[in-house]
Motif scaffolding. Sequence first.
Motif, PDB file in Angstrom:
ATOM      1  N   VAL A  26       0.872  -1.171   0.000  1.00 53.94           N
ATOM      2  CA  VAL A  26       0.000   0.000   0.000  1.00 53.94           C
ATOM      3  C   VAL A  26       0.906   1.217   0.000  1.00 53.94           C
ATOM      4  CG1 VAL A  26      -1.747   1.290   1.258  1.00 53.94           C
ATOM      5  CG2 VAL A  26      -1.833  -1.182   1.234  1.00 53.94           C
ATOM      6  N   TYR A  27       0.708   2.107  -0.951  1.00 52.44           N
ATOM      7  CA  TYR A  27       1.505   3.318  -1.070  1.00 52.44           C
ATOM      8  C   TYR A  27       0.670   4.499  -0.588  1.00 52.44           C
ATOM      9  CZ  TYR A  27       4.242   0.292  -4.081  1.00 52.44           C
ATOM     10  OH  TYR A  27       4.976  -0.743  -4.570  1.00 52.44           O
ATOM     11  N   ILE A  28       1.239   5.281   0.325  1.00 49.71           N
ATOM     12  CA  ILE A  28       0.540   6.433   0.879  1.00 49.71           C
ATOM     13  C   ILE A  28       1.384   7.668   0.609  1.00 49.71           C
ATOM     14  CG2 ILE A  28      -0.325   7.524   2.971  1.00 49.71           C
ATOM     15  CD1 ILE A  28      -0.781   4.746   4.079  1.00 49.71           C
ATOM     16  N   THR A  29       0.740   8.723   0.090  1.00 49.74           N
ATOM     17  CA  THR A  29       1.428   9.986  -0.128  1.00 49.74           C
ATOM     18  C   THR A  29       0.671  11.095   0.582  1.00 49.74           C
ATOM     19  OG1 THR A  29       0.237  10.375  -2.188  1.00 49.74           O
ATOM     20  CG2 THR A  29       2.362   9.307  -2.352  1.00 49.74           C
ATOM     21  N   LEU A  30       1.424  12.038   1.110  1.00 53.60           N
ATOM     22  CA  LEU A  30       0.866  13.215   1.768  1.00 53.60           C
ATOM     23  C   LEU A  30       1.361  14.445   1.028  1.00 53.60           C
ATOM     24  CD1 LEU A  30       1.899  11.808   5.126  1.00 53.60           C
ATOM     25  CD2 LEU A  30      -0.433  12.506   4.739  1.00 53.60           C
ATOM     26  N   LYS A  31       0.468  15.410   0.828  1.00 58.64           N
ATOM     27  CA  LYS A  31       0.828  16.599   0.077  1.00 58.64           C
ATOM     28  C   LYS A  31       0.094  17.796   0.662  1.00 58.64           C
ATOM     29  CE  LYS A  31       0.699  18.304  -4.669  1.00 58.64           C
ATOM     30  NZ  LYS A  31       0.262  17.998  -6.031  1.00 58.64           N
ATOM     31  N   LEU A  57      -3.526  16.730   1.630  1.00 60.08           N
ATOM     32  CA  LEU A  57      -4.140  15.788   0.705  1.00 60.08           C
ATOM     33  C   LEU A  57      -3.462  14.440   0.911  1.00 60.08           C
ATOM     34  CD1 LEU A  57      -5.977  15.211  -1.786  1.00 60.08           C
ATOM     35  CD2 LEU A  57      -4.017  15.807  -3.186  1.00 60.08           C
ATOM     36  N   ILE A  58      -4.243  13.436   1.264  1.00 66.10           N
ATOM     37  CA  ILE A  58      -3.711  12.100   1.495  1.00 66.10           C
ATOM     38  C   ILE A  58      -4.215  11.186   0.394  1.00 66.10           C
ATOM     39  CG2 ILE A  58      -3.601  10.141   3.063  1.00 66.10           C
ATOM     40  CD1 ILE A  58      -4.104  12.040   5.336  1.00 66.10           C
ATOM     41  N   ARG A  59      -3.279  10.501  -0.255  1.00 63.39           N
ATOM     42  CA  ARG A  59      -3.632   9.542  -1.301  1.00 63.39           C
ATOM     43  C   ARG A  59      -3.112   8.174  -0.906  1.00 63.39           C
ATOM     44  NH1 ARG A  59      -1.170  13.360  -5.904  1.00 63.39           N
ATOM     45  NH2 ARG A  59      -2.923  14.762  -6.157  1.00 63.39           N
ATOM     46  N   ALA A  60      -3.870   7.150  -1.231  1.00 67.08           N
ATOM     47  CA  ALA A  60      -3.451   5.776  -0.965  1.00 67.08           C
ATOM     48  C   ALA A  60      -3.815   4.922  -2.170  1.00 67.08           C
ATOM     49  CB  ALA A  60      -4.116   5.238   0.286  1.00 67.08           C
ATOM     50  N   THR A  61      -2.923   3.988  -2.496  1.00 66.89           N
ATOM     51  CA  THR A  61      -3.175   3.090  -3.605  1.00 66.89           C
ATOM     52  C   THR A  61      -2.486   1.756  -3.349  1.00 66.89           C
ATOM     53  OG1 THR A  61      -3.021   2.774  -5.985  1.00 66.89           O
ATOM     54  CG2 THR A  61      -1.212   3.946  -4.939  1.00 66.89           C
ATOM     55  N   VAL A  71      -7.596  16.560   4.511  1.00 63.91           N
ATOM     56  CA  VAL A  71      -7.679  16.524   5.962  1.00 63.91           C
ATOM     57  C   VAL A  71      -7.110  17.803   6.543  1.00 63.91           C
ATOM     58  CG1 VAL A  71      -6.936  15.253   7.992  1.00 63.91           C
ATOM     59  CG2 VAL A  71      -7.369  14.044   5.894  1.00 63.91           C
ATOM     60  N   SER A  72      -7.740  18.296   7.607  1.00 66.49           N
ATOM     61  CA  SER A  72      -7.179  19.421   8.350  1.00 66.49           C
ATOM     62  C   SER A  72      -6.211  18.874   9.394  1.00 66.49           C
ATOM     63  CB  SER A  72      -8.295  20.237   8.991  1.00 66.49           C
ATOM     64  OG  SER A  72      -9.042  19.438   9.857  1.00 66.49           O
ATOM     65  N   PRO A  73      -5.226  19.645   9.848  1.00 68.51           N
ATOM     66  CA  PRO A  73      -4.165  19.132  10.723  1.00 68.51           C
ATOM     67  C   PRO A  73      -4.604  18.466  12.027  1.00 68.51           C
ATOM     68  CG  PRO A  73      -3.525  21.229   9.836  1.00 68.51           C
ATOM     69  CD  PRO A  73      -4.930  20.986   9.403  1.00 68.51           C
ATOM     70  N   PRO A  74      -5.592  18.941  12.772  1.00 64.21           N
ATOM     71  CA  PRO A  74      -5.913  18.234  14.023  1.00 64.21           C
ATOM     72  C   PRO A  74      -6.384  16.797  13.817  1.00 64.21           C
ATOM     73  CG  PRO A  74      -6.937  20.391  14.017  1.00 64.21           C
ATOM     74  CD  PRO A  74      -6.354  20.171  12.656  1.00 64.21           C
ATOM     75  N   LEU A  75      -7.124  16.540  12.746  1.00 64.74           N
ATOM     76  CA  LEU A  75      -7.582  15.179  12.468  1.00 64.74           C
ATOM     77  C   LEU A  75      -6.446  14.290  11.993  1.00 64.74           C
ATOM     78  CD1 LEU A  75     -10.955  15.872  10.656  1.00 64.74           C
ATOM     79  CD2 LEU A  75     -10.634  15.051  12.970  1.00 64.74           C
ATOM     80  N   TYR A  80      -5.367   9.198  11.677  1.00 68.98           N
ATOM     81  CA  TYR A  80      -4.515   8.615  10.650  1.00 68.98           C
ATOM     82  C   TYR A  80      -3.242   8.028  11.239  1.00 68.98           C
ATOM     83  CZ  TYR A  80      -7.767  10.756   7.514  1.00 68.98           C
ATOM     84  OH  TYR A  80      -8.910  11.099   6.873  1.00 68.98           O
ATOM     85  N   SER A  81      -2.666   8.696  12.224  1.00 72.11           N
ATOM     86  CA  SER A  81      -1.447   8.158  12.821  1.00 72.11           C
ATOM     87  C   SER A  81      -1.725   6.860  13.570  1.00 72.11           C
ATOM     88  CB  SER A  81      -0.802   9.181  13.746  1.00 72.11           C
ATOM     89  OG  SER A  81      -1.677   9.495  14.810  1.00 72.11           O
ATOM     90  N   ASN A  82      -2.866   6.762  14.245  1.00 68.37           N
ATOM     91  CA  ASN A  82      -3.218   5.517  14.934  1.00 68.37           C
ATOM     92  C   ASN A  82      -3.439   4.379  13.943  1.00 68.37           C
ATOM     93  OD1 ASN A  82      -3.042   6.731  17.418  1.00 68.37           O
ATOM     94  ND2 ASN A  82      -5.223   7.217  17.500  1.00 68.37           N
TER      95      ASN A  82
END
Length: 107
Positions: A26-31, A57-61, A71-75, A80-82
């Motif tokens: 699973v590839y995850i990118t954050l932008k 912007l979070i993408r997963a493939t 996503v806004s920073p508090p969420l 996502y980290s958990n």
Amino acid sequence: MVLLENDSFLTELTRLFQKCRTTGSVYITLKKYDGRTKPVPRKGNPETFEPVDNKCLIRATDGKKKISTVVSPPLLDLAYSNLLRAHIDGLKKKDKKSKSKKTKATQ
């Protein structure tokens, strides 16, 4: 690419992790995402655009299915980290080589 709400993105990401647990990746990118939907023109009159707040912007493939969300920073810190901590247990441990053997061999 499917832009999902935060809750549905979390459930789909969990499904991707479960599907790829034995084989696959699973590839995850954050932008950084500022809300623009059109590219900035190179020449001419650039439109003045002020972002409201910092978003991500979070993408997963998995190579076949692509999902994304904004996503806004508090969420980002909590949910996502958990989720990532729970599913990143398949990483291979790195072999540690002693530095003393390398330095003795080069001298």
